[in-house]
Motif scaffolding. Structure first.
Motif, PDB file in Angstrom:
ATOM      1  N   ARG A 138      -2.819  -9.382  15.246  1.00  0.00           N
ATOM      2  CA  ARG A 138      -1.378  -9.302  15.450  1.00  0.00           C
ATOM      3  C   ARG A 138      -0.971  -7.828  15.411  1.00  0.00           C
ATOM      4  NH1 ARG A 138      -2.787 -14.488  12.788  1.00  0.00           N
ATOM      5  NH2 ARG A 138      -1.688 -16.029  14.039  1.00  0.00           N
ATOM      6  N   PRO A 139      -0.702  -7.206  16.553  1.00  0.00           N
ATOM      7  CA  PRO A 139      -0.498  -5.751  16.588  1.00  0.00           C
ATOM      8  C   PRO A 139       0.685  -5.273  15.758  1.00  0.00           C
ATOM      9  CG  PRO A 139       0.015  -6.763  18.714  1.00  0.00           C
ATOM     10  CD  PRO A 139      -0.664  -7.801  17.899  1.00  0.00           C
ATOM     11  N   MET A 140       1.770  -6.039  15.710  1.00  0.00           N
ATOM     12  CA  MET A 140       2.925  -5.594  14.942  1.00  0.00           C
ATOM     13  C   MET A 140       2.570  -5.469  13.465  1.00  0.00           C
ATOM     14  SD  MET A 140       5.969  -4.574  15.602  1.00  0.00           S
ATOM     15  CE  MET A 140       6.293  -5.303  17.209  1.00  0.00           C
ATOM     16  N   ARG A 141       1.805  -6.411  12.976  1.00  0.00           N
ATOM     17  CA  ARG A 141       1.375  -6.376  11.582  1.00  0.00           C
ATOM     18  C   ARG A 141       0.477  -5.166  11.326  1.00  0.00           C
ATOM     19  NH1 ARG A 141      -2.410 -11.217   9.544  1.00  0.00           N
ATOM     20  NH2 ARG A 141      -3.649 -10.393  11.273  1.00  0.00           N
ATOM     21  N   GLU A 142      -0.464  -4.913  12.221  1.00  0.00           N
ATOM     22  CA  GLU A 142      -1.404  -3.808  12.031  1.00  0.00           C
ATOM     23  C   GLU A 142      -0.689  -2.464  12.032  1.00  0.00           C
ATOM     24  OE1 GLU A 142      -4.152  -4.524  15.151  1.00  0.00           O
ATOM     25  OE2 GLU A 142      -5.364  -5.939  13.985  1.00  0.00           O
ATOM     26  N   LEU A 143       0.336  -2.322  12.866  1.00  0.00           N
ATOM     27  CA  LEU A 143       1.081  -1.065  12.897  1.00  0.00           C
ATOM     28  C   LEU A 143       1.737  -0.773  11.548  1.00  0.00           C
ATOM     29  CD1 LEU A 143       2.787  -1.107  16.417  1.00  0.00           C
ATOM     30  CD2 LEU A 143       1.136   0.569  15.579  1.00  0.00           C
ATOM     31  N   THR A 144       2.234  -1.817  10.891  1.00  0.00           N
ATOM     32  CA  THR A 144       2.901  -1.583   9.602  1.00  0.00           C
ATOM     33  C   THR A 144       1.913  -1.264   8.490  1.00  0.00           C
ATOM     34  OG1 THR A 144       2.880  -3.921   8.896  1.00  0.00           O
ATOM     35  CG2 THR A 144       4.742  -3.187  10.256  1.00  0.00           C
ATOM     36  N   TYR A 145       0.635  -1.620   8.671  1.00  0.00           N
ATOM     37  CA  TYR A 145      -0.369  -1.293   7.655  1.00  0.00           C
ATOM     38  C   TYR A 145      -0.756   0.190   7.690  1.00  0.00           C
ATOM     39  CZ  TYR A 145      -1.349  -6.312   7.029  1.00  0.00           C
ATOM     40  OH  TYR A 145      -1.262  -7.651   6.764  1.00  0.00           O
ATOM     41  N   ILE A 146      -0.591   0.837   8.834  1.00  0.00           N
ATOM     42  CA  ILE A 146      -1.070   2.214   8.983  1.00  0.00           C
ATOM     43  C   ILE A 146      -0.405   3.161   7.979  1.00  0.00           C
ATOM     44  CG2 ILE A 146      -1.197   4.193  10.557  1.00  0.00           C
ATOM     45  CD1 ILE A 146      -1.643   2.159  12.834  1.00  0.00           C
ATOM     46  N   PRO A 147       0.936   3.190   7.875  1.00  0.00           N
ATOM     47  CA  PRO A 147       1.524   4.079   6.859  1.00  0.00           C
ATOM     48  C   PRO A 147       1.117   3.690   5.443  1.00  0.00           C
ATOM     49  CG  PRO A 147       3.210   2.685   7.859  1.00  0.00           C
ATOM     50  CD  PRO A 147       1.980   2.540   8.681  1.00  0.00           C
ATOM     51  N   ASP A 148       0.951   2.408   5.184  1.00  0.00           N
ATOM     52  CA  ASP A 148       0.491   1.977   3.861  1.00  0.00           C
ATOM     53  C   ASP A 148      -0.887   2.554   3.560  1.00  0.00           C
ATOM     54  OD1 ASP A 148       2.747   0.522   3.327  1.00  0.00           O
ATOM     55  OD2 ASP A 148       1.915  -1.398   3.950  1.00  0.00           O
TER      56      ASP A 148
ATOM     57  N   PRO B  48      -3.653  -1.912  -3.530  1.00  0.00           N
ATOM     58  CA  PRO B  48      -2.765  -2.936  -2.965  1.00  0.00           C
ATOM     59  C   PRO B  48      -1.318  -2.837  -3.430  1.00  0.00           C
ATOM     60  CG  PRO B  48      -4.209  -3.889  -4.635  1.00  0.00           C
ATOM     61  CD  PRO B  48      -4.696  -2.497  -4.399  1.00  0.00           C
ATOM     62  N   ALA B  49      -1.072  -2.244  -4.611  1.00  0.00           N
ATOM     63  CA  ALA B  49       0.298  -2.195  -5.129  1.00  0.00           C
ATOM     64  C   ALA B  49       1.240  -1.492  -4.157  1.00  0.00           C
ATOM     65  CB  ALA B  49       0.316  -1.498  -6.491  1.00  0.00           C
ATOM     66  N   GLY B  50       0.778  -0.418  -3.525  1.00  0.00           N
ATOM     67  CA  GLY B  50       1.624   0.311  -2.600  1.00  0.00           C
ATOM     68  C   GLY B  50       2.009  -0.501  -1.376  1.00  0.00           C
ATOM     69  N   TYR B  51       1.091  -1.340  -0.917  1.00  0.00           N
ATOM     70  CA  TYR B  51       1.364  -2.179   0.253  1.00  0.00           C
ATOM     71  C   TYR B  51       2.483  -3.176  -0.038  1.00  0.00           C
ATOM     72  CZ  TYR B  51      -3.048  -0.577   2.386  1.00  0.00           C
ATOM     73  OH  TYR B  51      -4.050   0.168   2.948  1.00  0.00           O
ATOM     74  N   ARG B  52       2.671  -3.487  -1.291  1.00  0.00           N
ATOM     75  CA  ARG B  52       3.645  -4.527  -1.647  1.00  0.00           C
ATOM     76  C   ARG B  52       5.087  -4.037  -1.539  1.00  0.00           C
ATOM     77  NH1 ARG B  52       0.549  -8.591  -2.986  1.00  0.00           N
ATOM     78  NH2 ARG B  52      -1.536  -8.123  -3.793  1.00  0.00           N
ATOM     79  N   ILE B  53       5.266  -2.727  -1.442  1.00  0.00           N
ATOM     80  CA  ILE B  53       6.622  -2.216  -1.231  1.00  0.00           C
ATOM     81  C   ILE B  53       7.178  -2.763   0.074  1.00  0.00           C
ATOM     82  CG2 ILE B  53       7.999  -0.134  -0.871  1.00  0.00           C
ATOM     83  CD1 ILE B  53       5.952   1.350  -2.638  1.00  0.00           C
ATOM     84  N   GLN B  54       6.362  -2.675   1.131  1.00  0.00           N
ATOM     85  CA  GLN B  54       6.803  -3.244   2.408  1.00  0.00           C
ATOM     86  C   GLN B  54       6.951  -4.759   2.322  1.00  0.00           C
ATOM     87  OE1 GLN B  54       5.862  -2.212   6.467  1.00  0.00           O
ATOM     88  NE2 GLN B  54       4.472  -0.608   5.730  1.00  0.00           N
TER      89      GLN B  54
END
Length: 499
Positions: free
Chosen positions: A60-70, A78-84
């Motif tokens: 799912r490209p939209m999901r993958e794009l949001t992981y890049i800044p994380d 993983p804690a930082g990813y949970r902000i989004q």
């Protein structure tokens, strides 16, 4: 009915973010779980724009794009990813209030409907599981598309055209986040049918044209996803439920009906939730729970039609639920018959039903009971988030909820193996194979557990079964086991000499 502006947007946004942090804040202590490692941690497409462009793991490209800044900011923490995770969920709550208000729901009741969506325990999987960010993003874009479409009826000229184009763009974003939003245009048709005067309709101004468009779109989708109708996809769903007695469609249909009833029960009483569920499948027509669920489905759909004039908001909420249930219903075999995350796109409809009922019957007792339910659900969600703390807590809870799943048994066996409880690991692996002898990974887990317990003969036997049956599905691991087997056989020979 036309949209009206939502007052106090900033205050409402802060409110929903605070509620989200209060209810889901304990997920910041959670580790990577379930699909997080393959989808996020070990996915090169989610680590940089260059990796995303290579698209080595299509998803799912939209999901993958949001992981890049994380990934750039937090690496493998993983804690930082949970902000989004929490931010998107909170924003979805605000967008729901905006949509409910645009549909004519008074603000207090719109808030309660959105809060029910926000804190419902079924949402825990989507928010606690970083890999399931696709659900959050899909709803974000879907709500944006619907808000633009609803707002277009209060606009004119270029602004109306701009809102239509924005709605189409948001629909594209939703599809790039999760294909389950494919039925979103039906929401637009339902809105026009229920909420818009005939003379002001756009899509339904020429019903025959709309019908032909839907038929053509349906045919195109069936052709695009024609592979899903192949027997192997049917058998994939059956194998997840340890059923291999038939290639008939009837067990799938009856299983989908059981899952529908299961969803309704979990919406009302959201306890004993887990990442995996199984259903007993059968070729028999006499399956009481499936027939009862089929009756419930017919009753719910009939209620939506019956209430369209008296309670159009409730009718629209029911329609929303059914429209987004269709892609995950497995009436066309896709994946699991049921999963908590499948309800993320459906639950806004339940929130709208509550908001519509509260607006129609704003009695103090009804409002008080609804507030109490929301508070209780929030507490249950906090507890459910705790089960997602680690792989061990997740699957050891899952096996208590769903002991008849071969996949849950094998996974919890692996959990015990990793924590050094080899007796429990072997017991769960054996139970997984008793349920389904074609669970290939269970042979590997059992072999490792028996090796560590000193039962080398059993270990060799199960390693051999894994290499025999798992070479196609797990080629790398099977190759490693083949290289290791001669060493283990030598150890087994030495063990026999000392006995």
């Amino acid at each position: 009915m036309t949209a009206s502006p939502l007052p106090h947007k900033r205050i409402l946004l802060v409110f929903f973010l605070l509620v989200t942090v209060t209810v889901y804040g304990n997920t910041f202590f959670n580790q990577w779980t379930y699909d997080d490692i393959p989808v996020v941690l070990k996915n090169p497409d989610a680590h940089s724009l260059a990796g995303f462009a290579r698209n080595t793991m299509p998803g799912r490209p939209m999901r993958e794009l949001t992981y890049i800044p994380d990934h750039l900011l937090f690496g493998d923490q993983p804690a930082g990813y949970r902000i989004q995770q929490l931010a998107w969920h909170g924003v979805n709550g605000l967008l729901l209030v905006a949509l409910f208000h645009a549909l004519g729901v008074e603000l207090p009741f719109a808030l309660m409907g959105a809060l029910l969506f926000l804190v419902h325990p079924l949402q825990s999987e989507s928010v606690a599981g970083i890999a399931h960010r696709k659900e959050l993003l899909a709803l974000l874009f879907a709500l944006g598309a619907v808000l633009c479409f609803v707002g277009s009826f209060a606009a004119a000229g270029g602004r109306r055209l701009a809102l239509w184009l924005a709605a189409l763009a948001a629909y594209g974003g939703a599809l790039l986040a999760n294909e389950a939003t494919v039925t979103l245009p039906l929401v637009a048709l339902l809105y026009e049918w229920l909420m818009v005067e005939p003379g002001k309709r756009v899509l339904l101004r020429r019903p025959l044209v709309a019908l032909l468009f839907l038929v053509a779109a349906g045919a195109a989708l069936m052709y695009r996803f024609r592979g899903l109708l192949a027997p192997e996809h049917l058998l994939t769903v059956y194998s997840k439920n340890s059923f291999g007695a038939s290639e008939s469609y009837l067990p799938l249909f009856m299983g989908a009906m059981k899952a529908f009833g299961f969803y309704l029960s979990k919406i009302v009483l959201p306890v004993r939730l887990a990442p995996e569920y199984v259903f007993r499948l059968s070729e028999s027509l006499w399956q009481p729970w499936a027939l009862l669920s089929l009756g419930l489905l017919a009753a719910v759909a009939s209620a939506a039609v019956f209430l369209r004039r008296r309670l159009p908001l409730v009718s629209f909420g029911i329609g929303w639920f059914l429209i987004f249930w269709l892609p995950v219903s497995n009436l066309v075999p896709v994946a699991y018959l049921a999963a908590d995350r499948y309800m993320y796109l459906c639950l806004p409809g339940v929130g709208l039903v509550l908001a519509g009922c509260l607006q129609r019957w704003p009695h103090r007792r009804f409002v008080g009971a609804s507030c109490l339910v929301i508070v209780v659900f929030a507490g249950l969600t906090v507890i459910q988030n705790g089960y997602w703390r680690s792989e061990h807590t997740l699957w050891r809870h899952a096996v208590r909820v769903n002991p008849d799943s071969t996949w849950v048994r094998e996974t919890v066996g692996l959990s015990y193996l990793l924590t050094g409880d080899y007796e429990q690991a072997a017991a769960h692996a054996r139970e997984a194979l008793r349920i389904d002898r074609f669970n290939i990974r269970a042979y590997l887990t059992l072999a490792k557990a028996e090796e560590r317990r000193g039962n080398l003969a059993e270990a060799v036997l199960n390693y051999e079964k894994f290499t025999m049956f798992g070479a196609m599905e797990y080629p790398d691991e099977a190759a490693q086991v083949r290289l290791y087997l001669p060493v283990l056989r030598q150890r087994q020979a030495v063990q026999k000499q000392h006995q």
